[in-house]
Design an enzyme around this catalytic site. Sequence first.
Site, PDB file in Angstrom:
ATOM      1  N   SER A 121      49.984  28.942  71.278  1.00 43.29           N
ATOM      2  CA  SER A 121      51.296  29.027  71.926  1.00 43.29           C
ATOM      3  C   SER A 121      51.822  27.667  72.296  1.00 43.29           C
ATOM      4  O   SER A 121      52.992  27.521  72.591  1.00 43.29           O
ATOM      5  CB  SER A 121      51.226  29.864  73.202  1.00 43.29           C
ATOM      6  OG  SER A 121      49.941  30.205  73.548  1.00 43.29           O
ATOM      7  N   HIS A 142      52.948  32.912  65.838  1.00 44.56           N
ATOM      8  CA  HIS A 142      52.752  33.135  67.271  1.00 44.56           C
ATOM      9  C   HIS A 142      53.260  34.514  67.694  1.00 44.56           C
ATOM     10  O   HIS A 142      54.465  34.767  67.672  1.00 44.56           O
ATOM     11  CB  HIS A 142      53.461  32.024  68.063  1.00 44.56           C
ATOM     12  CG  HIS A 142      53.269  32.142  69.534  1.00 44.56           C
ATOM     13  ND1 HIS A 142      54.259  31.895  70.437  1.00 44.56           N
ATOM     14  CD2 HIS A 142      52.179  32.509  70.260  1.00 44.56           C
ATOM     15  CE1 HIS A 142      53.787  32.097  71.659  1.00 44.56           C
ATOM     16  NE2 HIS A 142      52.538  32.470  71.571  1.00 44.56           N
ATOM     17  N   GLU A 154      56.961  34.040  66.288  1.00 42.47           N
ATOM     18  CA  GLU A 154      57.495  32.709  66.028  1.00 42.47           C
ATOM     19  C   GLU A 154      56.705  32.113  64.860  1.00 42.47           C
ATOM     20  O   GLU A 154      55.473  32.012  64.926  1.00 42.47           O
ATOM     21  CB  GLU A 154      57.357  31.818  67.264  1.00 42.47           C
ATOM     22  CG  GLU A 154      58.302  32.220  68.388  1.00 42.47           C
ATOM     23  CD  GLU A 154      58.127  31.398  69.667  1.00 42.47           C
ATOM     24  OE1 GLU A 154      59.141  31.136  70.335  1.00 42.47           O
ATOM     25  OE2 GLU A 154      56.987  31.028  70.004  1.00 42.47           O
ATOM     26  N   ASN A 192      58.105  30.227  74.847  1.00 43.93           N
ATOM     27  CA  ASN A 192      57.323  29.697  75.969  1.00 43.93           C
ATOM     28  C   ASN A 192      57.976  28.464  76.581  1.00 43.93           C
ATOM     29  O   ASN A 192      57.832  28.219  77.784  1.00 43.93           O
ATOM     30  CB  ASN A 192      55.900  29.364  75.529  1.00 43.93           C
ATOM     31  CG  ASN A 192      55.050  30.614  75.387  1.00 43.93           C
ATOM     32  OD1 ASN A 192      55.465  31.692  75.783  1.00 43.93           O
ATOM     33  ND2 ASN A 192      53.875  30.469  74.820  1.00 43.93           N
TER      34      ASN A 192
HETATM   35  N1  CAA Z   1      48.653  47.413  74.168  1.00 48.44           N
HETATM   36  C1  CAA Z   1      49.280  48.303  73.367  1.00 48.44           C
HETATM   37  N2  CAA Z   1      50.376  49.003  73.729  1.00 48.44           N
HETATM   38  C2  CAA Z   1      50.824  48.841  74.995  1.00 48.44           C
HETATM   39  C3  CAA Z   1      50.215  47.945  75.891  1.00 48.44           C
HETATM   40  C4  CAA Z   1      49.081  47.227  75.444  1.00 48.44           C
HETATM   41  N3  CAA Z   1      48.428  46.343  76.222  1.00 48.44           N
HETATM   42  N4  CAA Z   1      50.903  47.977  77.061  1.00 48.44           N
HETATM   43  C5  CAA Z   1      51.896  48.859  76.891  1.00 48.44           C
HETATM   44  N5  CAA Z   1      51.855  49.377  75.651  1.00 48.44           N
HETATM   45  C6  CAA Z   1      52.797  50.319  75.059  1.00 48.44           C
HETATM   46  C7  CAA Z   1      52.692  51.680  75.661  1.00 48.44           C
HETATM   47  O1  CAA Z   1      51.732  52.486  74.975  1.00 48.44           O
HETATM   48  C8  CAA Z   1      54.091  52.221  75.456  1.00 48.44           C
HETATM   49  O2  CAA Z   1      54.235  52.635  74.116  1.00 48.44           O
HETATM   50  P1  CAA Z   1      55.256  53.835  73.713  1.00 48.44           P
HETATM   51  O3  CAA Z   1      56.610  53.425  74.204  1.00 48.44           O
HETATM   52  O4  CAA Z   1      55.146  53.857  72.222  1.00 48.44           O
HETATM   53  O5  CAA Z   1      54.722  55.042  74.406  1.00 48.44           O
HETATM   54  C9  CAA Z   1      54.979  50.989  75.647  1.00 48.44           C
HETATM   55  O6  CAA Z   1      54.124  49.864  75.411  1.00 48.44           O
HETATM   56  C10 CAA Z   1      55.551  50.908  77.041  1.00 48.44           C
HETATM   57  O7  CAA Z   1      54.439  50.907  77.945  1.00 48.44           O
HETATM   58  P2  CAA Z   1      54.474  51.586  79.394  1.00 48.44           P
HETATM   59  O8  CAA Z   1      55.424  52.747  79.389  1.00 48.44           O
HETATM   60  O9  CAA Z   1      53.059  51.830  79.817  1.00 48.44           O
HETATM   61  O10 CAA Z   1      54.943  50.451  80.350  1.00 48.44           O
HETATM   62  P3  CAA Z   1      56.271  49.614  80.364  1.00 48.44           P
HETATM   63  O11 CAA Z   1      57.444  50.379  79.877  1.00 48.44           O
HETATM   64  O12 CAA Z   1      56.272  49.034  81.709  1.00 48.44           O
HETATM   65  O13 CAA Z   1      56.004  48.462  79.285  1.00 48.44           O
HETATM   66  C11 CAA Z   1      55.302  46.303  78.698  1.00 48.44           C
HETATM   67  C12 CAA Z   1      54.908  47.619  79.366  1.00 48.44           C
HETATM   68  C13 CAA Z   1      55.566  46.533  77.214  1.00 48.44           C
HETATM   69  C14 CAA Z   1      54.123  45.355  78.883  1.00 48.44           C
HETATM   70  C15 CAA Z   1      56.612  45.784  79.408  1.00 48.44           C
HETATM   71  O14 CAA Z   1      56.416  45.748  80.792  1.00 48.44           O
HETATM   72  C16 CAA Z   1      57.039  44.425  78.933  1.00 48.44           C
HETATM   73  O15 CAA Z   1      57.704  44.298  77.918  1.00 48.44           O
HETATM   74  N6  CAA Z   1      56.679  43.367  79.708  1.00 48.44           N
HETATM   75  C17 CAA Z   1      56.994  41.995  79.360  1.00 48.44           C
HETATM   76  C18 CAA Z   1      55.953  41.471  78.385  1.00 48.44           C
HETATM   77  C19 CAA Z   1      56.240  40.061  77.967  1.00 48.44           C
HETATM   78  O16 CAA Z   1      57.158  39.384  78.398  1.00 48.44           O
HETATM   79  N7  CAA Z   1      55.376  39.573  77.078  1.00 48.44           N
HETATM   80  C20 CAA Z   1      55.435  38.209  76.596  1.00 48.44           C
HETATM   81  C21 CAA Z   1      54.487  37.367  77.391  1.00 48.44           C
HETATM   82  S1  CAA Z   1      54.537  35.676  76.885  1.00 48.44           S
HETATM   83  C22 CAA Z   1      53.502  35.638  75.581  1.00 48.44           C
HETATM   84  O17 CAA Z   1      52.831  36.564  75.207  1.00 48.44           O
HETATM   85  C23 CAA Z   1      53.448  34.348  74.874  1.00 48.44           C
HETATM   86  C24 CAA Z   1      52.271  33.563  75.098  1.00 48.44           C
HETATM   87  O18 CAA Z   1      51.969  32.711  74.299  1.00 48.44           O
HETATM   88  C25 CAA Z   1      51.448  33.710  76.331  1.00 48.44           C
END
Ligand code: CAA
Length: 285
Positions: A121, A142, A154, A192
Amino acid sequence: MARELNEVGVVGLGTMGAGIAEVLARAGLSVTAVEVTDEALARGRGHVEQSTDRAVSRGKLDPADRDAIFERIRFSNSLEDLASAELVIEAVPERMELKADVFARLDKICAPDTILATNTSSLSVTELSVVTGRPSKVIGMHFFNPAPVMKLVEVVQTVVTEPSVVEDVEALAERLGKVDVTIGDRAGFIANALLFGYLNHAVSMYENRYATREDIDAAMRLGCGLPMGPLALMDLIGIDTAYEILDTMYKQSRNRLHAPSPVIKQMMTAGLLGRKSGRGFYTYA
Ligand code: CAA
């Protein structure tokens, strides 16, 4: 015309690597997933089981399709098993010496036209490319956490990445159901670089007792429509990963926005790594 990549490898099965292996297998590719120890391999397999079981229990995945996903993933603790892969995606922890070692070894094991991709990242893809004898076949791919859910990939091209390699990887990202953006090699890429200044600022607000963690998170969820508040997101990303990303970006840009808030390092040292260790800014069952 992009080359269709069907036989792929993933090295490192932490949260990201396991998610990437799942995404690849769901799209019908044959995946060799490699970890160093049997314990790490079992943990990686556990991540994929948990994620696919959740999809089955929500009625989003047929149990037979889940079984087919596992048939397409070969779990291995030997990099040598990647000898016939057309593409290998490295997802080991965010430390240059670890990644460089994996790239140097893959370079010897894989065929000369195998594409070597990194899920880094914030580290330099260019620096990784030159430890191999094939810098033009090295690229960044990414993914975002959780990889099975987040739509973005990305694609990071260095000044020597072959255009055909970029095309192949963009085509693969689309086949995985992702949306790709293609950028040059600078710390943080697009997402990021924009996200982490904000996350770091939220941590320092919390550290300075300006507001509670719940209020900081509620403000961004309910006031700005984000799916998650910044401190909950730090826990999802992992406090150690967040620290490495901020530290690398800070060292590269010297922009104070990215100077890691002291509490991040303290939490990391104390083992409060977020969701994966059961405790970070919040506590998880
Ligand atoms: N693995 C697989 N599937 C997952 C999961 C996981 N860890 N967490 C959630 N899901 C799935 C659920 O099964 C659900 O699927 P369906 O819609 O098909 O049923 C869907 O995601 C939504 O989950 P929830 O209803 O349980 O919960 P939510 O609506 O609150 O969503 C979330 C959870 C998708 C994590 C949401 O909160 C979100 O988008 N959060 C922001 C995440 C984000 O910004 N990520 C980027 C981080 S930065 C990065 O990754 C870059 C880096 O280099 C560090």
